[in-house]
Each structure stands twice: as structure tokens, then as C-alpha cells.
Write a protein that holds these residues in place. Structure first.
Motif, mmCIF file in Angstrom:
data_model
loop_
_atom_site.group_PDB
_atom_site.id
_atom_site.type_symbol
_atom_site.label_atom_id
_atom_site.label_comp_id
_atom_site.label_asym_id
_atom_site.label_seq_id
_atom_site.Cartn_x
_atom_site.Cartn_y
_atom_site.Cartn_z
ATOM 1 N N ASP A 62 0.821 -1.211 0.000
ATOM 2 C CA ASP A 62 0.000 0.000 0.000
ATOM 3 C C ASP A 62 0.856 1.262 0.000
ATOM 4 O O ASP A 62 0.560 2.235 -0.694
ATOM 5 C CB ASP A 62 -0.935 0.013 1.218
ATOM 6 N N VAL A 63 1.904 1.266 0.801
ATOM 7 C CA VAL A 63 2.840 2.385 0.778
ATOM 8 C C VAL A 63 4.026 1.955 -0.076
ATOM 9 O O VAL A 63 5.033 1.456 0.408
ATOM 10 C CB VAL A 63 3.298 2.754 2.207
ATOM 11 N N GLY A 64 3.872 2.132 -1.348
ATOM 12 C CA GLY A 64 4.880 1.693 -2.304
ATOM 13 C C GLY A 64 5.221 2.799 -3.268
ATOM 14 O O GLY A 64 4.918 3.969 -3.034
ATOM 15 N N PRO A 65 5.873 2.465 -4.380
ATOM 16 C CA PRO A 65 6.270 3.489 -5.341
ATOM 17 C C PRO A 65 5.064 4.221 -5.915
ATOM 18 O O PRO A 65 4.019 3.625 -6.168
ATOM 19 C CB PRO A 65 7.005 2.697 -6.420
ATOM 20 N N SER A 66 5.221 5.520 -6.096
ATOM 21 C CA SER A 66 4.158 6.327 -6.696
ATOM 22 C C SER A 66 4.805 7.494 -7.428
ATOM 23 O O SER A 66 5.945 7.871 -7.140
ATOM 24 C CB SER A 66 3.186 6.837 -5.625
#
Length: 244
Positions: free
Chosen positions: A230-234
């Protein structure tokens, strides 16, 4: 479907535009094989029905919903149908697009030029805009926009396509900033030249040193982006092109 490869996206719902053929169909099949419930969308009902039949034949779950990405109400109905069928949305692949050769700017048909922008850029905006409320309700999500290396390389006769993809890249980065608080990652996937109807199955590809791929060659990267935490590359661009 009970093997390890069928668990990567288990419990997820993926909505894919342009899922009737080519890259969209290959990714739809792969997402279903990885355990996701897949909503296949395109303007052609026949083509997405075929994609759904292929998914169900391999033991997956999928539905077909016709939609025109240039019409916002149509895209809203797509996501409403996805939620009604599968009770949520977790992954969205904005893959619908056209690669129309519009000629030089001087001699282009303004109507055809605008049509490319409407499908590729406005269509991606419509897809993201309609998806966001449902992704927020899921508590996290993945928005993947199908980009192109031509967004950074001027190409005679393809100004509309290049401009549409350049705009999509800025849209990707802007959405990533706006959706950071919702754990919704937004990334661009650049497949490079692929043998699809859009490229006349490779005949339109102009860079001889490039890796000319089959649609299935795009699948590993699409799976990677869909399966990130969920808190990954963006706000990132992931490319399968050899040339930057």
C-alpha cells in the motif's frame, strides 16, 4: 488457480479499460490468474466477452462492461458496475487508447487530432476521476496509466499521440501527489513497441534497435505494479523500452 502464482492478487478487484485485445487482454488474463476478480471494459462488447470467456476457462472470475472512456457518465457506470459485482475496486489500469497517425500539424484534421486527445488523455482523466471515490473506500489502491516513450520524443505525424501521452505523464504525477493521503499509488507503465493492432502488429514500429514485444511480455511489469504494498512506489514511470 490454487498454486502460488494464483495468490499474488487474491482478494483484489481490478478494472481494466481496453481489455478486449492486445496488452489489455494479456494483463486481464494475468491478473485473474494471480487471483484478482477482473472487470474487463472496452467499447466493443464482443471483444471483452471473449476476454471474460478466456478468464473463466482458466478458472478465474471476471465480468464484461462496455464503456466509452470519452464519456464520463459511461465510465462512472463502469465503476458502479464493478462495485455492484465485486463489492469494491483495488486496481485500475487505464489502458484504453488509440495511436492514430494524424499527419503533420500543418495538414492534420483538427477533429481527428482532438479525438486522440479525448481517448488517450481525457479518457485517462475520466477513468481516474471515476475510480478515486471507490479506491478511497477500499483504503488503498493502485492506479496504473499506460504511457508511451513518445511522450518525450517528438515524432513527425504523431503530434496528437505524443501530446496525449505527455499530458498523461503529468496527470500521473499530479494524481500521485493528490492521492498520497489515501495510500493510492499512481504510476505510469511504458510498454514500448508491442505487436498489437495499434502498431499493425509491429509494422508501424520505427526503432529497429528496440525490443519488439508480444503483449504477454508486458505482463510481469503490470503484475509488479499491481502487487506493490500500500505504501509503495508512486509518481514513477516504469518502462520496458531500451531507449530512454
Amino acid at each position: 488457480m490454487n498454486s502460488a502464482e494464483g495468490t499474488t492478487l487474491r482478494g483484489k478487484v481490478a478494472v481494466i479499460t481496453g481489455a478486449g485485445r492486445g496488452i489489455g487482454r494479456a494483463i486481464a488474463l494475468a491478473y485473474a490468474k494471480a487471483g484478482a476478480d477482473v472487470v474487463c471494459s472496452a467499447r466493443s462488447g464482443r471483444e471483452i466477452d471473449e476476454t471474460v470467456a478466456l478468464i473463466t476457462a482458466q478458472g478465474g472470475r471476471a465480468i464484461a462492461i462496455t464503456s466509452d472512456v470519452t464519456n464520463y457518465e459511461s465510465v462512472e457506470a463502469l465503476f458502479s458496475g464493478a462495485v455492484q459485482a465485486f463489492d469494491g475496486v483495488d486496481i485500475v489500469l487505464a489502458n484504453a487508447g488509440v495511436g492514430t497517425v494524424t499527419g503533420t500539424v500543418e495538414h492534420s484534421d483538427p477533429k481527428r487530432w482532438k479525438e486522440v486527445i479525448d481517448v488517450n488523455l481525457v479518457g485517462a482523466f475520466h477513468t481516474a476521476r471515476a475510480a478515486i471515490p471507490h479506491l478511497r473506500r477500499s483504503g488503498a489502491g493502485k492506479l496504473i496509466l499506460m504511457g508511451s516513450g513518445l511522450r518525450q520524443r517528438p515524432n513527425a505525424n504523431l503530434s496528437a499521440y505524443g501530446c496525449s501521452k505527455a499530458g498523461m505523464w503529468l496527470l500521473t504525477q499530479t494524481l500521485a501527489l493528490e492521492l498520497l493521503d489515501a495510500n493510492i499509488s499512481v504510476n505510469e507503465l511504458i510498454p514500448g513497441p508491442v505487436r498489437t493492432a495499434m502498431t499493425d502488429f509491429g509494422d508501424k514500429c520505427q526503432f529497429n534497435e528496440e525490443w519488439l514485444k508480444e503483449p504477454e511480455d508486458v505482463v510481469p511489469l503490470a503484475l509488479f505494479l499491481a502487487s506493490q504494498p500500500d505504501v509503495g512506489p508512486s509518481a514513477q514511470s516504469f518502462s520496458l523500452m531500451r531507449r530512454a
